[in-house]
Design an enzyme around this catalytic site. Sequence first.
Site, mmCIF file in Angstrom:
data_model
loop_
_atom_site.group_PDB
_atom_site.id
_atom_site.type_symbol
_atom_site.label_atom_id
_atom_site.label_comp_id
_atom_site.label_asym_id
_atom_site.label_seq_id
_atom_site.Cartn_x
_atom_site.Cartn_y
_atom_site.Cartn_z
ATOM 1 N N GLN A 102 0.843 -1.197 0.000
ATOM 2 C CA GLN A 102 0.000 0.000 0.000
ATOM 3 C C GLN A 102 0.874 1.241 0.000
ATOM 4 O O GLN A 102 0.373 2.354 -0.055
ATOM 5 C CB GLN A 102 -0.869 0.011 1.269
ATOM 6 C CG GLN A 102 -1.823 -1.155 1.353
ATOM 7 C CD GLN A 102 -2.402 -1.267 2.762
ATOM 8 O OE1 GLN A 102 -3.381 -0.601 3.096
ATOM 9 N NE2 GLN A 102 -1.816 -2.103 3.588
ATOM 10 N N VAL A 104 3.813 4.002 -1.129
ATOM 11 C CA VAL A 104 4.110 4.701 -2.386
ATOM 12 C C VAL A 104 5.562 5.164 -2.390
ATOM 13 O O VAL A 104 5.951 6.021 -3.163
ATOM 14 C CB VAL A 104 3.161 5.910 -2.559
ATOM 15 C CG1 VAL A 104 1.725 5.441 -2.714
ATOM 16 C CG2 VAL A 104 3.252 6.883 -1.387
ATOM 17 N N HIS A 120 -1.571 1.257 -4.222
ATOM 18 C CA HIS A 120 -1.974 2.666 -4.125
ATOM 19 C C HIS A 120 -1.109 3.586 -4.986
ATOM 20 O O HIS A 120 -0.961 4.763 -4.675
ATOM 21 C CB HIS A 120 -1.967 3.114 -2.662
ATOM 22 C CG HIS A 120 -3.076 2.505 -1.849
ATOM 23 N ND1 HIS A 120 -3.025 2.348 -0.486
ATOM 24 C CD2 HIS A 120 -4.294 2.015 -2.229
ATOM 25 C CE1 HIS A 120 -4.154 1.792 -0.059
ATOM 26 N NE2 HIS A 120 -4.932 1.562 -1.089
ATOM 27 N N CYS A 131 -5.470 18.155 -18.286
ATOM 28 C CA CYS A 131 -5.287 17.746 -19.691
ATOM 29 C C CYS A 131 -4.778 16.313 -19.828
ATOM 30 O O CYS A 131 -4.465 15.869 -20.926
ATOM 31 C CB CYS A 131 -4.372 18.725 -20.418
ATOM 32 S SG CYS A 131 -2.632 18.536 -20.009
ATOM 33 N N CYS A 149 2.361 21.036 -14.979
ATOM 34 C CA CYS A 149 2.170 20.324 -16.241
ATOM 35 C C CYS A 149 2.965 21.003 -17.353
ATOM 36 O O CYS A 149 2.845 22.214 -17.543
ATOM 37 C CB CYS A 149 0.680 20.312 -16.580
ATOM 38 S SG CYS A 149 0.327 19.600 -18.194
ATOM 39 N N GLY A 189 2.828 -4.595 8.949
ATOM 40 C CA GLY A 189 2.776 -3.148 9.188
ATOM 41 C C GLY A 189 1.609 -2.432 8.532
ATOM 42 O O GLY A 189 1.767 -1.336 8.021
ATOM 43 N N SER A 191 -2.557 -1.306 9.288
ATOM 44 C CA SER A 191 -3.654 -1.274 10.247
ATOM 45 C C SER A 191 -4.882 -1.990 9.679
ATOM 46 O O SER A 191 -5.855 -2.213 10.393
ATOM 47 C CB SER A 191 -4.003 0.171 10.597
ATOM 48 O OG SER A 191 -4.335 0.878 9.428
ATOM 49 N N ASN A 215 3.141 -7.021 13.316
ATOM 50 C CA ASN A 215 2.717 -5.657 13.634
ATOM 51 C C ASN A 215 3.091 -5.340 15.080
ATOM 52 O O ASN A 215 3.262 -6.244 15.887
ATOM 53 C CB ASN A 215 1.198 -5.514 13.426
ATOM 54 C CG ASN A 215 0.756 -4.078 13.209
ATOM 55 O OD1 ASN A 215 1.114 -3.180 13.965
ATOM 56 N ND2 ASN A 215 -0.035 -3.850 12.174
ATOM 57 N N ALA A 234 8.879 -4.840 12.373
ATOM 58 C CA ALA A 234 9.131 -5.606 11.146
ATOM 59 C C ALA A 234 10.622 -5.698 10.848
ATOM 60 O O ALA A 234 11.102 -6.728 10.371
ATOM 61 C CB ALA A 234 8.393 -4.952 9.968
HETATM 62 P P1 NAD Z 1 -1.363 2.794 8.893
HETATM 63 O O1 NAD Z 1 -0.563 4.017 9.189
HETATM 64 O O2 NAD Z 1 -2.826 2.871 8.968
HETATM 65 O O3 NAD Z 1 -0.913 1.623 9.882
HETATM 66 C C1 NAD Z 1 0.428 1.288 10.089
HETATM 67 C C2 NAD Z 1 0.491 0.009 10.888
HETATM 68 O O4 NAD Z 1 1.861 -0.364 11.004
HETATM 69 C C3 NAD Z 1 -0.062 0.135 12.305
HETATM 70 O O5 NAD Z 1 -0.904 -0.966 12.549
HETATM 71 C C4 NAD Z 1 1.193 0.068 13.196
HETATM 72 O O6 NAD Z 1 0.952 -0.608 14.418
HETATM 73 C C5 NAD Z 1 2.139 -0.734 12.339
HETATM 74 N N1 NAD Z 1 3.563 -0.443 12.571
HETATM 75 C C6 NAD Z 1 4.154 0.750 12.836
HETATM 76 N N2 NAD Z 1 5.481 0.623 12.926
HETATM 77 C C7 NAD Z 1 5.749 -0.684 12.711
HETATM 78 C C8 NAD Z 1 6.950 -1.446 12.671
HETATM 79 N N3 NAD Z 1 8.153 -0.876 12.860
HETATM 80 N N4 NAD Z 1 6.871 -2.768 12.425
HETATM 81 C C9 NAD Z 1 5.653 -3.372 12.241
HETATM 82 N N5 NAD Z 1 4.482 -2.697 12.260
HETATM 83 C C10 NAD Z 1 4.535 -1.377 12.493
HETATM 84 O O7 NAD Z 1 -0.850 2.290 7.485
HETATM 85 P P2 NAD Z 1 -1.589 1.478 6.327
HETATM 86 O O8 NAD Z 1 -2.339 0.343 6.907
HETATM 87 O O9 NAD Z 1 -0.563 1.216 5.306
HETATM 88 O O10 NAD Z 1 -2.681 2.481 5.748
HETATM 89 C C11 NAD Z 1 -2.371 3.834 5.527
HETATM 90 C C12 NAD Z 1 -2.437 4.320 4.090
HETATM 91 O O11 NAD Z 1 -1.518 5.416 3.995
HETATM 92 C C13 NAD Z 1 -1.974 3.346 3.058
HETATM 93 O O12 NAD Z 1 -2.832 3.461 1.990
HETATM 94 C C14 NAD Z 1 -0.589 3.827 2.619
HETATM 95 O O13 NAD Z 1 -0.530 3.818 1.212
HETATM 96 C C15 NAD Z 1 -0.544 5.279 3.000
HETATM 97 N N6 NAD Z 1 0.773 5.675 3.562
HETATM 98 C C16 NAD Z 1 1.925 5.286 2.904
HETATM 99 C C17 NAD Z 1 3.188 5.591 3.415
HETATM 100 C C18 NAD Z 1 4.420 5.115 2.660
HETATM 101 O O14 NAD Z 1 4.387 5.021 1.433
HETATM 102 N N7 NAD Z 1 5.506 4.766 3.362
HETATM 103 C C19 NAD Z 1 3.290 6.292 4.630
HETATM 104 C C20 NAD Z 1 2.088 6.702 5.274
HETATM 105 C C21 NAD Z 1 0.838 6.366 4.724
HETATM 106 ZN ZN ZN Z 2 -2.021 19.763 -18.171
#
Ligand code: NAD
Ligand code: ZN
Length: 249
Positions: A102, A104, A120, A131, A149, A189, A191, A215, A234
């Site tokens: 999930q 990016v 995502h 455009c 753009c 990692g 939620s 987690n 993790a």
């Molecule tokens: P979330 O923030 O909702 O949940 C993160 C989860 O990771 C929590 O359950 C937490 O307990 C756990 N966690 C935190 N540190 C950890 C570790 N060191 N080891 C293991 N687990 C750990 O994230 P989500 O479920 O990915 O949903 C949030 C949305 O936000 C997603 O769609 C994501 O794309 C986006 N997002 C992405 C980034 C990124 O690209 N790095 C950062 C923030 C949010």
């Molecule tokens: Zn444009």
Amino acid sequence: MNQQLIQRAAEDILRSKKTIAFTGAGISVESGIPDFRSAEGLWQKYDPEEYAHIHAFYSDPDKVWLMLKDMFTLVMTAKPNPAHIGLAELERMGLLSSVITQNVDGLHQAAGSRNVIEFHGSHRTLSCLKCSTTTDGTSLKIEDLPARCPRCSSLLKPDVVFFGEPIPPKAQAYSFKESKSCRAVLVIGTSAIVYPAASIPIMAKEEGATVIEINMESTPLTGQISDYLISGSAGKIIPAIVEEVRRQR
Ligand code: NAD
Ligand code: ZN
């Protein structure tokens, strides 16, 4: 760290004909990119509900770019941590079919994972909502942001999925195929509250796969969908599983 559960995970991976990983923001926390839940960092400054919704981008792209510029800065300097590297190792050992993420931030690819499905989207390309021009974002520097753009000068939007936007259809179809056909899934990692992403481990479970959750805390999957939760970071647990897989193999 619960060594018994580490051993169990290694056994499950070695027994499974096909294993996948499903990752969320938590796997990148140890690389310095905060998740939504962190008590400090980016998401204290910018409420995701307010900044990460597509309507926010339509109504005030300048405001959303304040958040995007900070996010880009973090992502550009972040390095993969032992959890990303461990998953890449499992893939090289022939024990991991794909990583559905999930995130990016591109850190799975930076760690060497080859089959990464970005559920995502990613920051690598940006598109114009006016455009439809798409441009490469990989050579952008912080000074170039917010990016405009090249054709119509509107503010570009990175091709990451905002709340309220559809999942890229190919990524969704491939992810669902992987989750329905795997025999084990490492859920790391996340939620597990953002849908449809969170349906990936549920689909796997419905097809009889073993769901292994890693987690810091329990989630709505814990005790319902996941067979067991390995509590902790993790960055410590994944390398321990890889080491145990090597020992047992
Ligand atoms: P979330 O923030 O909702 O949940 C993160 C989860 O990771 C929590 O359950 C937490 O307990 C756990 N966690 C935190 N540190 C950890 C570790 N060191 N080891 C293991 N687990 C750990 O994230 P989500 O479920 O990915 O949903 C949030 C949305 O936000 C997603 O769609 C994501 O794309 C986006 N997002 C992405 C980034 C990124 O690209 N790095 C950062 C923030 C949010
Ligand atoms: Zn444009």
